[in-house]
Design a protein around this motif. Structure first.
Motif, PDB file in Angstrom:
ATOM      1  N   ASN A   1      46.310  45.438  44.828  1.00 17.01           N
ATOM      2  CA  ASN A   1      45.111  46.722  44.228  1.00 17.01           C
ATOM      3  C   ASN A   1      44.435  46.639  43.420  1.00 17.01           C
ATOM      4  O   ASN A   1      43.362  47.818  43.294  1.00 17.01           O
ATOM      5  CB  ASN A   1      46.087  48.169  44.231  1.00 17.01           C
ATOM      6  CG  ASN A   1      46.523  48.001  45.594  1.00 17.01           C
ATOM      7  OD1 ASN A   1      46.303  47.817  47.184  1.00 17.01           O
ATOM      8  ND2 ASN A   1      47.972  49.092  45.842  1.00 17.01           N
ATOM      9  N   ALA A   2      44.428  45.771  42.148  1.00 15.38           N
ATOM     10  CA  ALA A   2      44.279  46.003  41.052  1.00 15.38           C
ATOM     11  C   ALA A   2      42.588  45.135  41.414  1.00 15.38           C
ATOM     12  O   ALA A   2      42.398  44.704  40.962  1.00 15.38           O
ATOM     13  CB  ALA A   2      44.089  45.514  40.526  1.00 15.38           C
ATOM     14  N   LYS A   3      42.523  44.070  42.992  1.00 16.62           N
ATOM     15  CA  LYS A   3      41.521  42.558  42.966  1.00 16.62           C
ATOM     16  C   LYS A   3      41.653  42.114  42.354  1.00 16.62           C
ATOM     17  O   LYS A   3      40.536  41.810  41.810  1.00 16.62           O
ATOM     18  CB  LYS A   3      39.932  44.204  43.355  1.00 16.62           C
ATOM     19  CG  LYS A   3      40.541  45.118  44.001  1.00 16.62           C
ATOM     20  CD  LYS A   3      38.624  45.684  43.692  1.00 16.62           C
ATOM     21  CE  LYS A   3      39.249  47.356  45.291  1.00 16.62           C
ATOM     22  NZ  LYS A   3      38.126  48.090  44.953  1.00 16.62           N
ATOM     23  N   ASN A   4      42.240  41.326  40.928  1.00 21.18           N
ATOM     24  CA  ASN A   4      42.186  40.834  40.189  1.00 21.18           C
ATOM     25  C   ASN A   4      43.420  39.659  41.149  1.00 21.18           C
ATOM     26  O   ASN A   4      43.570  38.173  40.440  1.00 21.18           O
ATOM     27  CB  ASN A   4      42.935  40.663  38.492  1.00 21.18           C
ATOM     28  CG  ASN A   4      44.006  41.251  38.854  1.00 21.18           C
ATOM     29  OD1 ASN A   4      44.803  41.799  39.701  1.00 21.18           O
ATOM     30  ND2 ASN A   4      44.423  41.605  37.267  1.00 21.18           N
ATOM     31  N   THR A   5      43.740  39.073  41.726  1.00 19.77           N
ATOM     32  CA  THR A   5      44.503  38.606  42.338  1.00 19.77           C
ATOM     33  C   THR A   5      44.075  38.250  43.810  1.00 19.77           C
ATOM     34  O   THR A   5      44.709  39.735  44.449  1.00 19.77           O
ATOM     35  CB  THR A   5      46.149  38.659  41.905  1.00 19.77           C
ATOM     36  OG1 THR A   5      46.364  38.348  40.269  1.00 19.77           O
ATOM     37  CG2 THR A   5      47.263  36.997  42.231  1.00 19.77           C
ATOM     38  N   MET A   6      43.923  36.759  44.169  1.00 20.79           N
ATOM     39  CA  MET A   6      44.309  36.674  45.554  1.00 20.79           C
ATOM     40  C   MET A   6      44.960  35.790  46.446  1.00 20.79           C
ATOM     41  O   MET A   6      45.626  35.060  45.597  1.00 20.79           O
ATOM     42  CB  MET A   6      42.641  36.511  46.317  1.00 20.79           C
ATOM     43  CG  MET A   6      42.114  36.161  47.260  1.00 20.79           C
ATOM     44  SD  MET A   6      40.398  35.360  47.993  1.00 20.79           S
ATOM     45  CE  MET A   6      40.398  33.920  46.657  1.00 20.79           C
TER      46      MET A   6
END
Length: 119
Positions: A74-79
């Protein structure tokens, strides 16, 4: 600046699964998308798939469609790249990358993680 670090690679038998992670640090907001690429020995780097920052939509290469799934926190910093039904031809170094604009090449790249699928 953005730093991308992949992890999760390894050796797996054909038909097995692996999940790769790509952790982003530095500027982690307002990018256009993040993508996965791979490069097998003696071959050029190829696109695997990508996830768009704005809405989380995904797009995959035909060679992995239905077997690989890209997601993010959700924090968009891990894919993540969930790889199922792996085949020997999936053996490659896998790289993640981040692109700031849709009409530009990918701006930042990780160092890569090795995935080896044995038959």
């Amino acid at each position: 600046q953005v730093q991308l670090v992949e992890s999760g690679g390894g050796l797996v038998q054909a038909g097995g699964s692996l999940r790769l992670s790509c952790a982003a640090s530095g500027r982690t907001s307002s990018y256009y998308d993040m993508g996965w690429f791979r490069q097998a020995p003696g071959k050029e780097r190829e696109f695997v798939g990508r996830i768009r920052w704005s809405d989380g939509s995904t797009y995959y290469a035909d060679s992995v469609k239905g077997r690989f799934t890209i997601s993010r926190t959700n924090a968009k910093n891990t894919m993540y790249l969930q790889m199922n039904s792996l085949k020997p031809e999936d053996t490659a170094v896998y790289y993640c990358a981040q692109r700031l604009r849709y009409d530009r090449p990918y701006d930042y790249w990780g160092q890569g993680t090795q995935v080896t699928v044995s038959s």
